[in-house]
Design a protein around this motif. Structure first.
Motif: not given
Length: 202
Positions: A94-111, A121-124, A153-159
């Motif tokens: 994957g990528h380097i993940v520390q497990g230290h959460v920076d913020t939260t985000a709300k799900i705006l839409k799922i397509e 998502f909309k980030s806090k 806001t940002f978006s990601v793709s889920i396989i």
């Protein structure tokens, strides 16, 4: 250290507050493979195990963790993503993940994209210096690639594999997720800001 590649999921068995800390017990999917003082990433949050048996294990969330993450929305039987710490010599898939959460985000839409899913998502927190298109981001501990992004806001793709293997299939519009920005991007951003401040002062 983690990679954002989820091993499995588990469920919240019980939780209770003691003063300003939250004690959480999860169903143990690892049997006796884990031990006290071991770190496991739960929905992107690095927790240290304080009690373990064959059926359950427990962790503590501090006041700072509660402030930074979505734990205030936790419910019994919630499905939680799990990843144990990276072992030396393994591939970083994957990528380097520390497990230290920076913020939260709300799900705006799922397509539903007929074989994959787009999550918006909309980030806090403001994202201007934190994310870039095609860069990495961890959502509930899952290593994902950013498709689009702007100030908040940002978006990601889920396989399909990720959709079935993680708890992202249980999420719905309005839910709050944990977000960890790419640590390399954060270091570079801080360096540039400090460099610019020095240049202005001169």
């Amino acid at each position: 250290m983690f990679t954002g590649i989820i091993e499995c999921t588990t469920k919240v068995y019980k939780f209770n507050f003691y003063k300003k800390n939250l004690y959480i017990t999860f169903i143990n999917p690892f049997s006796y493979e884990i031990k006290i003082n071991q770190s496991i990433c739960h929905n992107g949050i690095c927790f240290t195990i304080i009690h373990v048996n064959e059926k359950t294990y427990s962790v503590i969330a501090s006041e700072e963790t509660l402030f930074r993450t979505n734990l205030n929305f936790l419910k019994i039987k919630d499905e939680i993503n799990l990843e144990r710490g990276l072992m030396m010599g393994e591939r970083l898939n994957g990528h380097i993940v520390q497990g230290h959460v920076d913020t939260t985000a709300k799900i705006l839409k799922i397509e539903n994209r007929n074989g994959s899913w787009l999550f918006f998502f909309k980030s806090k927190k403001k994202l201007t210096t934190k994310v870039v298109e095609k860069g990495s981001i961890a959502i509930n501990g899952i290593s994902l690639t950013i498709i689009t992004c702007n100030q908040y806001t940002f978006s990601v793709s889920i396989i399909p594999y990720t959709y079935k293997k993680t708890n992202i299939s249980f999420l719905k519009v309005g839910d709050i997720v944990n977000v960890e920005f790419d640590i390399l991007g954060k270091y570079i951003s801080k360096y540039i800001i400090n460099y610019n401040d020095m240049f202005i002062l001169k």
